[in-house]
Design an enzyme around this catalytic site. Structure first.
Site, PDB file in Angstrom:
ATOM      1  N   TYR A  94      45.781 -54.955  49.677  1.00  0.00           N
ATOM      2  CA  TYR A  94      45.454 -55.774  49.124  1.00  0.00           C
ATOM      3  C   TYR A  94      45.887 -56.259  47.684  1.00  0.00           C
ATOM      4  O   TYR A  94      45.188 -57.619  47.564  1.00  0.00           O
ATOM      5  CB  TYR A  94      44.348 -54.222  48.180  1.00  0.00           C
ATOM      6  CG  TYR A  94      43.334 -54.733  46.975  1.00  0.00           C
ATOM      7  CD1 TYR A  94      42.083 -55.429  48.077  1.00  0.00           C
ATOM      8  CD2 TYR A  94      43.373 -54.339  45.894  1.00  0.00           C
ATOM      9  CE1 TYR A  94      41.415 -55.545  46.528  1.00  0.00           C
ATOM     10  CE2 TYR A  94      42.675 -54.622  44.611  1.00  0.00           C
ATOM     11  CZ  TYR A  94      41.086 -55.336  45.644  1.00  0.00           C
ATOM     12  OH  TYR A  94      40.432 -55.457  43.785  1.00  0.00           O
ATOM     13  N   GLY A 146      29.467 -61.576  49.889  1.00  0.00           N
ATOM     14  CA  GLY A 146      29.820 -60.563  48.968  1.00  0.00           C
ATOM     15  C   GLY A 146      28.598 -59.415  48.348  1.00  0.00           C
ATOM     16  O   GLY A 146      28.836 -58.949  47.249  1.00  0.00           O
ATOM     17  N   GLY A 181      27.975 -55.508  47.609  1.00  0.00           N
ATOM     18  CA  GLY A 181      29.297 -55.162  46.757  1.00  0.00           C
ATOM     19  C   GLY A 181      28.870 -54.412  45.592  1.00  0.00           C
ATOM     20  O   GLY A 181      27.942 -54.930  44.992  1.00  0.00           O
ATOM     21  N   GLN A 182      30.106 -53.929  45.223  1.00  0.00           N
ATOM     22  CA  GLN A 182      29.990 -53.317  43.426  1.00  0.00           C
ATOM     23  C   GLN A 182      29.334 -54.420  42.903  1.00  0.00           C
ATOM     24  O   GLN A 182      28.716 -54.441  42.007  1.00  0.00           O
ATOM     25  CB  GLN A 182      31.015 -52.880  43.604  1.00  0.00           C
ATOM     26  CG  GLN A 182      30.937 -52.005  42.123  1.00  0.00           C
ATOM     27  CD  GLN A 182      32.450 -51.300  41.565  1.00  0.00           C
ATOM     28  OE1 GLN A 182      33.675 -52.088  41.932  1.00  0.00           O
ATOM     29  NE2 GLN A 182      31.978 -50.343  40.455  1.00  0.00           N
TER      30      GLN A 182
END
Ligand code: SER
Length: 313
Positions: free
Chosen positions: A143, A8, A11-12
């Site tokens: 989620y 990831g 990603g942020q």
């Protein structure tokens, strides 16, 4: 020397955790793994970058062997709003990749692993004020379901196999390096982007919405601190509650307006309002503070100053 694999990577969290890990452990010792996005030239040149699907055991196995990995940060995840549009994808990406990484971590005797949980693990039947560490975990988003299942899976691998896997329930994380990407707390990021680009923002939650938030610098600090703590300090093997500050969307808009002349904010709640309403407004993170010395630094005013300064560049 540690050999760290970070999934990831684009990603942020990954985009900012990786530079922090690289300055701590050396560029060559932190392997960034992306999947479908292309890294910037700068990111690609900063240290090893690989493309792999974290759901695919063979692809990840090859990287663990190639780089002799001993530490994993598994950050891959489909966030809450995208997860509601694509629940099957959210389940597959979030759960299959976590199970794959945990299995490989056991097989390769990985020393330490990090996986992010979230305030999304809570739900409408959780006490939403000062939410305790041990409480009802009955989320109503896919989620959130993957976060609760993931927390339990991490704890299971710790109990069953002795795997040193650690986790945090991140609040909404505010940052400027990556554009907001499919979460419910994105309004607290998008407001700064739009304030600078357009001088106005149409917020997708109502002005009374209060959620726990944190600046990225604090989120990175908490992650490194958790991963540095001696194993006997870690008393929570699901995920630690973690927070910095809570404010309403209205307070956020007023604060942005105090820094940007003429800024105006409207409020047009959409389907993400329901998700926001099911999450806590304040969190009790005293366990993190007691166990490994967590302390946040950035309040709303400091966040606004830093966000605006960086986005203006
Ligand atoms: N920021 C995430 C989201 O809004 C919560 O973990 O989906």
């Amino acid at each position: 020397m540690k050999k760290i694999l970070v999934t990831g990577a684009l990603g942020q969290i990954g985009s900012e955790l990786i530079p922090a890990l690289r300055s701590k452990y050396g560029n060559e010792n932190v392997i960034a793994v992306g999947h479908h996005k292309e890294p910037t030239e700068e990111f690609r040149n900063a240290g090893p970058f690989e493309t792999a699907d974290a759901r695919n055991k063979d692809e990840i196995r090859a990287l663990i062997e190639k780089y002799n990995i001993d530490t994993i940060y598994h950050l891959v995840g489909v966030l809450s709003a995208v997860g509601e549009a694509k629940p099957d994808l959210a389940w597959d990406v979030n759960m299959t990749s976590l199970k794959t990484m945990l299995d490989l971590a056991v097989e390769y005797k990985i020393e330490r692993m990090f996986w992010p949980s979230s305030i999304a693990a809570f739900g409408p039947t959780t006490p939403l004020e000062n939410t305790p560490q041990q409480t009802v975990l009955a989320p109503t988003t896919m989620y959130g379901v993957t976060k609760v299942a993931g927390e339990l899976l991490c704890q299971y691998y710790f109990v069953k196999y002795g795997l040193d896997v650690r986790s945090l329930r991140y609040p909404g994380v505010i940052s400027w390096k990556t554009a907001p990407g499919g979460g419910t707390t994105d309004y607290a990021v998008a407001i700064y982007y739009d304030a600078i680009a357009k001088g106005s923002y149409d917020c997708f939650v109502n002005e009374k919405t209060v959620l726990p938030m944190m600046y990225m610098d604090d989120a990175v600090k908490a992650t490194l601190q958790l991963m540095d703590a001696a194993p006997e300090k870690i008393t929570i093997r699901t995920a630690y509650n973690l927070t910095a500050i809570s404010f309403s969307a209205k307070e956020l808009a007023e604060n942005v307006a105090s820094h940007i002349d003429g800024f105006t904010c409207t409020f047009t709640p959409d389907s993400r309002q329901k998700i926001a309403d099911s999450w806590p407004s304040t969190i009790d993170d005293s366990k993190a503070r007691e166990d490994w010395g967590w302390k946040h630094q950035f309040g709303l005013e400091e966040i606004s100053i830093d966000m605006i300064k960086n986005l203006k560049k």
